[in-house]
Design a protein around this motif. Sequence first.
Motif, PDB file in Angstrom:
ATOM      1  N   ASN A 136       0.851  -1.198   0.000  1.00 16.94           N
ATOM      2  CA  ASN A 136       0.000   0.000   0.000  1.00 16.94           C
ATOM      3  C   ASN A 136       0.884   1.246   0.000  1.00 16.94           C
ATOM      4  O   ASN A 136       0.636   2.216  -0.720  1.00 16.94           O
ATOM      5  N   GLN A 137       1.910   1.211   0.858  1.00 12.62           N
ATOM      6  CA  GLN A 137       2.823   2.358   0.976  1.00 12.62           C
ATOM      7  C   GLN A 137       3.645   2.535  -0.300  1.00 12.62           C
ATOM      8  O   GLN A 137       3.861   3.660  -0.774  1.00 12.62           O
ATOM      9  N   TRP A 138       4.094   1.430  -0.871  1.00  9.88           N
ATOM     10  CA  TRP A 138       4.870   1.476  -2.114  1.00  9.88           C
ATOM     11  C   TRP A 138       4.028   2.073  -3.242  1.00  9.88           C
ATOM     12  O   TRP A 138       4.499   2.919  -4.009  1.00  9.88           O
ATOM     13  N   LEU A 139       2.760   1.653  -3.328  1.00  9.63           N
ATOM     14  CA  LEU A 139       1.864   2.178  -4.367  1.00  9.63           C
ATOM     15  C   LEU A 139       1.539   3.654  -4.111  1.00  9.63           C
ATOM     16  O   LEU A 139       1.411   4.441  -5.058  1.00  9.63           O
ATOM     17  N   PHE A 140       1.403   4.036  -2.842  1.00  4.38           N
ATOM     18  CA  PHE A 140       1.201   5.445  -2.493  1.00  4.38           C
ATOM     19  C   PHE A 140       2.348   6.283  -3.066  1.00  4.38           C
ATOM     20  O   PHE A 140       2.129   7.342  -3.675  1.00  4.38           O
ATOM     21  N   LYS A 141       3.566   5.796  -2.893  1.00  5.58           N
ATOM     22  CA  LYS A 141       4.737   6.527  -3.392  1.00  5.58           C
ATOM     23  C   LYS A 141       4.707   6.657  -4.912  1.00  5.58           C
ATOM     24  O   LYS A 141       4.986   7.718  -5.472  1.00  5.58           O
ATOM     25  N   ARG A 142       4.367   5.562  -5.603  1.00  8.17           N
ATOM     26  CA  ARG A 142       4.346   5.612  -7.070  1.00  8.17           C
ATOM     27  C   ARG A 142       3.262   6.589  -7.562  1.00  8.17           C
ATOM     28  O   ARG A 142       3.462   7.320  -8.529  1.00  8.17           O
ATOM     29  N   MET A 143       2.118   6.603  -6.881  1.00  3.93           N
ATOM     30  CA  MET A 143       1.039   7.513  -7.273  1.00  3.93           C
ATOM     31  C   MET A 143       1.414   8.962  -6.956  1.00  3.93           C
ATOM     32  O   MET A 143       1.080   9.881  -7.708  1.00  3.93           O
ATOM     33  N   TYR A 144       2.107   9.164  -5.849  1.00  4.21           N
ATOM     34  CA  TYR A 144       2.584  10.505  -5.474  1.00  4.21           C
ATOM     35  C   TYR A 144       3.542  11.026  -6.543  1.00  4.21           C
ATOM     36  O   TYR A 144       3.443  12.175  -6.992  1.00  4.21           O
ATOM     37  N   VAL A 549      -4.844   3.085 -12.827  1.00  3.93           N
ATOM     38  CA  VAL A 549      -3.590   3.713 -12.400  1.00  3.93           C
ATOM     39  C   VAL A 549      -2.437   2.710 -12.512  1.00  3.93           C
ATOM     40  O   VAL A 549      -1.359   3.035 -13.029  1.00  3.93           O
ATOM     41  N   LEU A 550      -2.676   1.483 -12.054  1.00  3.55           N
ATOM     42  CA  LEU A 550      -1.628   0.454 -12.109  1.00  3.55           C
ATOM     43  C   LEU A 550      -1.256   0.132 -13.553  1.00  3.55           C
ATOM     44  O   LEU A 550      -0.087  -0.116 -13.862  1.00  3.55           O
ATOM     45  N   ARG A 551      -2.234   0.163 -14.432  1.00  4.69           N
ATOM     46  CA  ARG A 551      -1.946  -0.017 -15.865  1.00  4.69           C
ATOM     47  C   ARG A 551      -1.036   1.108 -16.360  1.00  4.69           C
ATOM     48  O   ARG A 551      -0.044   0.867 -17.060  1.00  4.69           O
TER      49      ARG A 551
END
Length: 859
Positions: A136-144, A549-551
């Motif tokens: 969750n935290q890793w994905l938060f960073k990528r979205m940020y 978003v992941l795509r």
Amino acid sequence: MRDYEFKEIEKKWQERWSKDNIFKTENEVEGKENYYVLSMLPYPSGKLHVGHARNYTIGDVISRYKRMKGYNVLQPMGWDSFGLPAENAAIQNGTHPAIWTKSNIENMKRQLKLMGFSYDWEREIASYTPEYYKWNQWLFKRMYEKGLIYKKKSLVNWCPDCQTVLANEQVEDGMCWRHSKTHVIQKELEQWFFKITDYADELLEGHEEIKDGWPEKVLTMQKNWIGKSFGTELKLKVVETGEDLPIFTTRIDTIYGVSYAVVAPEHPIVEKILKANPSIKDKVTEMKNTDIIERGAEGREKNGIDSGWHIENPVNKEIVPLWIADYVLMNYGTGAVMGVPAHDERDFVFAGKYNLPVKQVITSKKADEKVELPYLEEGVMINSGEFNGLNSKEALVKMAEYVEKKGYGQRTYKYRLKDWGISRQRYWGTPIPVLYCEKCGEVLEKDENLPVLLPNDIEFSGNGNPLETSNEFKEATCPCCGGKARRDTDTMDTFVDSSWYFLRYCDPKNINLPFSKEIVDKWTPVDQYIGGVEHAVMHLLYARFFYKVLRDLGLLSSNEPFKRLLTQGMVLGPSYYSEKENKYLFSKDVVTKGDKAYSQSGEELQVKVEKMSKSKNNGVDPEEMLDKYGADTTRLFIMFAAPPEKELEWNENGLAGAYRFLTRVWRLVFENSELVKKSNDKIDYNKLSKEDKALLIKLNQTIKKVTDAIENNYHFNTAIAANMELINEVQTYVASSMNSEQAAKILGYTLKKIIIMLSPFVPHFCDEIWEELGEKGYLFNEKWPEYDEKMLSSDETTIAVQVNGKVRGSFEIAKDSDKALVEKTALELPNVAKHLEGMNVVKVIVIPNRIVNIVVKPQ
């Protein structure tokens, strides 16, 4: 013959399945197409309820069926295990949320195994574990990093007593749901947001891709929630300050009918108004503190106050009053609207309440028709300057063009959908991986330092954010400069956990990434998703957003997460209300006589069949049903009582009926098992008796009907009913035709096909019978039966014979037989010949494959 001991049988097969690990799924099997069956993961509350049992039985039947149809099936299970209930348990019992959660998971997992569900438990996930929330935290960073996350001040529901934010659904009648002693207020807080609005258009357009697999109702709910509206943004002029006040309207054709304008109590201009007119501050504060959902509710009385300021309508230069009202929300449009009471129901009621002018600008196309206000239909423009006489639909375009040409505004569109606020002032959630450094400012934790772990030195007092009590957590080192830093003490909304969990199932042991793109692309989109319609505009919308978003982050390839969605109906049960005691009674405390129910004291109770709930005391503990009837009977009843998308009325008589059916099949098999075991399945189709052929035709018809029923939107009740009909035919066959080795072969062949078709519904029962019939292995791995087109109907037909219109006999003959043979056979029937005595045959009419009509007259 031994009895059907379901407890012993179910325990035996559950242990065997587990020992042989037969539900383990490989990511790829040569020659097999992947098929992903997913049921929405549960919150580990401690015990399964009947809704869980229904949801997961549907998923398991589909999974077993698809496996037998030759697919490589993935059916995983996990736990949506962060959230407020665990934190409340910690406050009430002094138990750490992790201990409470782990204990609940263990019990519910035990219950799921008792139901015989074919989950690959090696893929189990739990969102409360660091192994999961790290990502969750890793994905938060990528979205940020992609610019999809930002922080801003926002109004939230705030409980002053608990000192925490409440979700909209946690506000009950304006009070905190925990204790109902404090009015919830609106408070402005710094919050983290996901930019879901960046994907608003794609979320709408994506409906085209999934429309054939999703219920229309869910797509409509999402469409309305996103709420794309085309209209005009118009700049009104505030008379007292000269500043522009933008408003958004979808009805620019009614601009000449504006008799007032309204702003939300949170609108920035209100602060300026209150400085000039402080006497209205208390009223404005009261409106601000009213629950947002309540403020927007249809039918609720709207409240407002005259600000004392005015606006100028740029089109006709009229000056009208500016009001502040609770029905206008800052989270839609611009937070300001024009009031046109003659052509809007809400505005009409508001104007009536506060005695505001009503100006009609559209009338009926029929000149002599009397118009009642508010007039909402298409019509002809009046009192609208140069636009008088135009059709209002035409005026909508012309007036928008006029406004743009004059520079008063522009055509645009707005969304009802707002960015997703994910900040929660709670402990039991994913820590947000952000730090605040005096030197570096706002910084993200380094990937190698993830996960940011939840601390243990926490005080669960019930007041405020527990993470604020942990110095161990708050005091950190800046990942950029190495200096002192302070961690963000908010945690993520638990909907973040459930927005991508189905992808982690595909690759649950990956320690380098949330999942491998190569593996996920083999399994997604999910072929069949199963869950409640109540998730239409929260979880299902968030999951679609996350997937896109992941795509775009290059982590997967497809556009939509779920090809097909099945929303199962609610489970209903009778509730018993006592007026005398002012409460709902449990069924065990009720005496039923006919269709009436009484309390132990003799009071007649109010009985209503409604959704099962704790508050109505009308729930059923599935484990009690398992103990009384067994998992297979419970599964069979759930699948037979109603189609999966319809409401299911829980009925113990229905359970008893399902149990009786299984015992019938049990007796039928065990009374004939020795005979069947001695024979083989090599049927001589050239030596079939009439009865043999009839049973084999019925078998093939049933295979077709069951297969079609499952393939056609999962009409499991139809599939089960077809098997029940076939069992009746088999019993008739056994009673009348078991007089040859051929009959034993046909019986064995038919029984085995029935057991295969019933096995997705009642797997323990069927594996036991399969073994009793001398077969090896598990039905889970058997091939689904196929029907023989040639055996779907008989090659013979029954011909009725009439003499002067009255039926005098019938006979069977090969279909499409020669007309002369049909006529000869009809005339030779004894009863027909009897009615031809003393008669002359005038003519014989042969209708092929149906009827012979003989016309006669006396000699």
